[in-house]
Write an enzyme that holds these catalytic residues in place. Structure first.
Site, short mmCIF file in Angstrom:
data_model
loop_
_atom_site.label_atom_id
_atom_site.label_comp_id
_atom_site.label_asym_id
_atom_site.label_seq_id
_atom_site.Cartn_x
_atom_site.Cartn_y
_atom_site.Cartn_z
CB THR A 90 8.32 -35.78 -14.33
OG1 THR A 90 8.93 -35.08 -15.42
CG2 THR A 90 9.17 -36.99 -13.99
N GLY A 144 7.66 -28.51 -13.26
CA GLY A 144 7.14 -28.30 -11.90
C GLY A 144 7.37 -29.46 -10.94
CB THR A 145 7.99 -33.09 -11.46
OG1 THR A 145 6.74 -33.30 -12.11
CG2 THR A 145 8.32 -34.31 -10.60
CB SER A 179 3.83 -34.39 -25.17
OG SER A 179 3.52 -35.78 -25.20
CG ASP A 189 10.03 -25.61 -27.28
OD1 ASP A 189 10.85 -24.70 -27.55
OD2 ASP A 189 10.27 -26.51 -26.46
CG ASP A 249 3.71 -29.53 -22.87
OD1 ASP A 249 4.05 -28.34 -22.83
OD2 ASP A 249 4.17 -30.41 -22.11
CB VAL A 257 2.63 -31.03 -12.78
CG1 VAL A 257 3.04 -32.28 -12.03
CG2 VAL A 257 2.72 -29.80 -11.87
ZN LIG Z 1 7.82 -28.23 -20.65
#
Ligand SMILES: [Zn+2]
Length: 285
Positions: A233, A210-211, A50, A104, A82, A231
């Protein structure tokens, strides 16, 4: 092998009807565990940082570290940025060696989203780098991006066709009921929407959050056309955080901290192996 692009691994997963795991990392042992888990199962893997993680480690250090690990791994590794929102920051990551980036702009209007995403694609594609973008708003919080439940909304399938055509992206993150972070109640995925989007476009589709989604829901989403699953978290909270807390508190005085970090590496490796098995990408390297 050298780092590969998102486009190359997702092209294969689109054809093969499986998903490639995309895992968040923030440090050496963390990403070592992720890549080791993928190598153990001969699976392609995406490691993603991130903007906060990039600032924590430094973009040059990340690129050197992950390129070195990829070289030794024997499986295709994508280094992905990300949820980035800043154009100049994205360009800097591309210049330093990221092979994939996510812009994003999902909080902006469709028109503005197309505008900034196209500019990122223009910069990235000239340098052989892939681009993921997002349509609709995934709920929950992801660093400084916080989306209240009432503000989250699902991807409109009709917009997908317009958006993909106008921007030339390599992958599209869709909002279909997943959220970032832990689920407060059982997640309800809109499978009809995934199918509708897939019937209109052959762009590789990305599922964020996905978590905590049951394995059978993930399998169903993949069978309907999801090709990349994020994934985050579970890795930072369980694999990294909880393992660190548990073993650090058990450390005798004057002992070697590497023993704790080895446990972090192992824990991350096991989480990744489990996910890759569910995603169907075992042996696809
Ligand atoms: Zn995301």
């Amino acid at each position: 092998m050298p780092l590969v692009t998102l486009r190359s691994v997702l092209r294969a997963s689109l054809k093969g009807n499986y998903a490639v795991g995309s895992f968040n990392f923030f440090g050496l042992e963390n990403v070592q565990g992720i890549i080791k888990g993928a190598a153990n199962l001969k699976a392609p893997v995406i490691v993603q940082a991130s903007p906060g993680a990039v600032k924590h480690m430094g973009e040059k250090a990340i690129c050197g570290m992950v390129a070195g690990l990829a070289d030794e791994s024997g499986v295709p590794v994508v280094l992905h940025l990300d949820h980035a929102t800043d154009y100049d920051f994205i360009c800097r990551c591309i210049d330093n060696g990221f092979t994939s980036v996510m812009i994003d702009a999902s909080r902006k209007s469709l028109h503005e989203n197309i505008d900034i995403t196209s500019r990122v694609v223009d910069y990235a594609s000239r340098r052989g780098v892939s681009v993921e973008a997002e349509l609709g708003k995934v709920g929950g919080s992801e660093e400084e991006i916080k989306v209240e439940d009432k503000d989250a909304y699902f991807t409109n399938p009709e917009d997908v066709v317009t958006f993909v055509k106008a921007t030339g992206i390599d992958a599209l993150a869709i909002a279909v009921g997943t959220i970032h972070g832990f689920y407060k109640s059982e997640p309800k995925l809109d499978f009809n929407r995934i199918a509708a989007i897939r019937s209109l476009s052959d762009i590789p589709l990305v599922l964020h959050g996905g978590t905590g989604i049951p394995d059978y829901d993930l399998t169903r989403a993949i069978s309907l056309g999801v090709n990349k699953i994020n994934v985050g978290t579970e890795l930072w909270l369980v694999g990294y955080g909880n393992t660190l807390k548990k073993y650090a508190s058990m450390m005798p005085d004057n002992s070697d901290p590497r023993k704790v970090m080895e446990q972090v590496r192992e824990a991350c490796m096991h989480i990744v192996e489990e996910k890759i098995t569910v995603f169907g990408s075992v042996g696809k390297a």
